[in-house]
Design an enzyme around this catalytic site. Structure first.
Site, PDB file in Angstrom:
ATOM      1  CE1 TYR A  52      -3.692   2.593   0.946  1.00 32.20           C
ATOM      2  CE2 TYR A  52      -1.870   3.597   2.147  1.00 32.20           C
ATOM      3  CZ  TYR A  52      -3.138   3.682   1.600  1.00 32.20           C
ATOM      4  OH  TYR A  52      -3.846   4.847   1.700  1.00 32.20           O
ATOM      5  CD  GLU A  92      -6.033   4.448  -1.060  1.00 30.92           C
ATOM      6  OE1 GLU A  92      -6.052   4.833   0.123  1.00 30.92           O
ATOM      7  OE2 GLU A  92      -7.022   3.916  -1.619  1.00 30.92           O
TER       8      GLU A  92
END
Length: 400
Positions: free
Chosen positions: A117, A205
């Site tokens: 992530y 993101e």
């Protein structure tokens, strides 16, 4: 402004970022042709991803694996038009109007692949952009953040220097990468920050960022949000990417009218001039026991027509049971606001909810006289706390 995954990936490729590409479709009949374009042999498998402005799609059934062309057709028919409910959509959900079809990046098996992530956003407390990374990417990142915050690395970025190579290396090391994968991750992160900064993004993101079996780093998914103010000057060309189906209709209408409006979950409609006063007004409503239905800033130099339009937008929200008008007459004069209220009554014909009015500042006395002589059923207030209490009283009568 939020963008869909397929839009974000298309933009990121312009910054030389490697992404897992695909084809967007809006009709189920287009699914098979898209799948064959991705894999001409027709063997698959493929992944069908609902394009909505909300996270948590996978757990909610918005990401499906198709192992044959027949499954591609069947899943496309099921998913286009479905109501997708995730923790970010609320119970009302969102209608899926677009699908993004991609090759399955995990085929023939997930063992040689790692998920990470990474994201870039603004930390308003630190007043700096921050790069957030975790070696535990994928659909469970929220659980990781809540239960094991030590697994999340945050690297704060000097606004004058930008993301430095040593910081990118620090993140790659934290992710446990080495060799060619380490070099590719550093390059990926530096390009990611360049895209984030150049686009005036408020969020970029990548979840997950993927390390393939041959040590390449690619973006399997992408979420991109652009600062609205940047769209008016530096990124006008991105405005056409706005998906009005995914936005609150009242917010769209307000933006077109030049009003700053954000819909909230309460039942007290607010009309205020100035963002700071609007925030203070919402706080006071909460302290008095109410719940704001919106943030609405008509601006410092609001015209009579704009004020009337603001009324129309407030009344289109069925949740609004009471309206509070809180105007400080600095640039905008209070008598102009009072005339706007009168014009709103003329345009709408009848305002079916109680209205508390607090007008202070330039020409406040004249405004009070205009409203008093109008004969309209308004509830006057002088102090903000007094206005908030009268709102609560009116709300109790309206809901009793």
């Amino acid at each position: 402004m939020k963008l869909h995954e397929y839009q974000a990936k298309e933009i990121l490729t312009k910054y030389q970022l490697p992404v897992a590409g695909g084809i967007m479709i809006e009709e189920a009949e287009e699914a098979e042709a898209a799948a064959l374009k991705i894999d001409p042999a027709g063997k698959g498998p493929w992944v069908l991803k609902a394009q909505v402005h909300a996270g948590g799609r996978g757990k909610a059934g918005g990401v499906k694996l198709a192992k044959s062309l027949q499954e591609v057709r069947e899943l496309a028919r099921q998913m286009i038009g479905m109501k997708l409910v995730t923790p970010q959509t609320g119970p009302q959900g969102k209608t899926v109007r677009k699908l993004y079809i991609t090759a399955d990046a995990f085929y023939p098996g997930p063992s040689p692949i790692q998920e990470f992530y990474v994201s870039l956003t603004l930390d308003r407390t630190a007043e700096r952009d921050v790069l957030i990374a975790s070696a535990e990417g994928g659909v469970e990142i929220e659980t990781v953040a809540a239960e094991r915050p030590e697994a999340i690395l945050k690297v704060y970025i000097n606004p004058f220097m930008g993301l430095m190579p040593f910081q990118a290396r620090q993140v790659a090391y934290h992710l446990g990468l080495s060799g060619e994968a380490f070099k590719n991750a550093v390059d990926f992160l530096l390009k990611l920050y360049h895209a984030y900064n150049a686009l005036d993004a408020s969020l970029l993101e990548i979840n997950p960022m993927l390390k393939t079996s041959d040590d390449k780093i690619i973006a399997l998914d992408a979420k991109l949000e652009i600062e609205d103010n940047a769209l008016t000057v530096r990124h006008k060309h991105l405005e056409e990417l706005r998906d009005l189906y995914e936005e609150e209709p009242l917010e769209t209408e307000a933006r077109e009218a030049g009003l700053s409006y954000v819909k909230l979950d309460g039942n007290v409609g607010c009309m205020v001039n100035g963002a700071g006063l609007a925030m203070a007004t919402m706080d006071m409503i909460k302290l008095a026991g109410g719940w704001p239905a919106n943030f609405l800033d008509v601006g410092g130099g609001a015209s009579v027509e704009r004020i009337a339009k603001a009324f129309q937008i407030l009344l289109k929200d069925p949740a609004v049971k009471v309206i509070l008008i809180n105007i400080f007459g600095g640039i905008v004069q209070c008598d102009r606001v009072a005339n706007g209220i009168l014009q709103a009554y003329k345009l709408i014909g009848h305002i079916p909810v109680p209205m508390v009015v607090r007008l202070q500042g330039t020409n406040a006395d004249l405004a009070a006289q205009i409203l008093r002589e109008s004969g309209l059923p308004l509830i006057p207030a002088v102090e903000l706390w007094e206005a908030a209490q009268k709102v609560q009283e009116a709300l109790q009568r309206a809901t009793s």
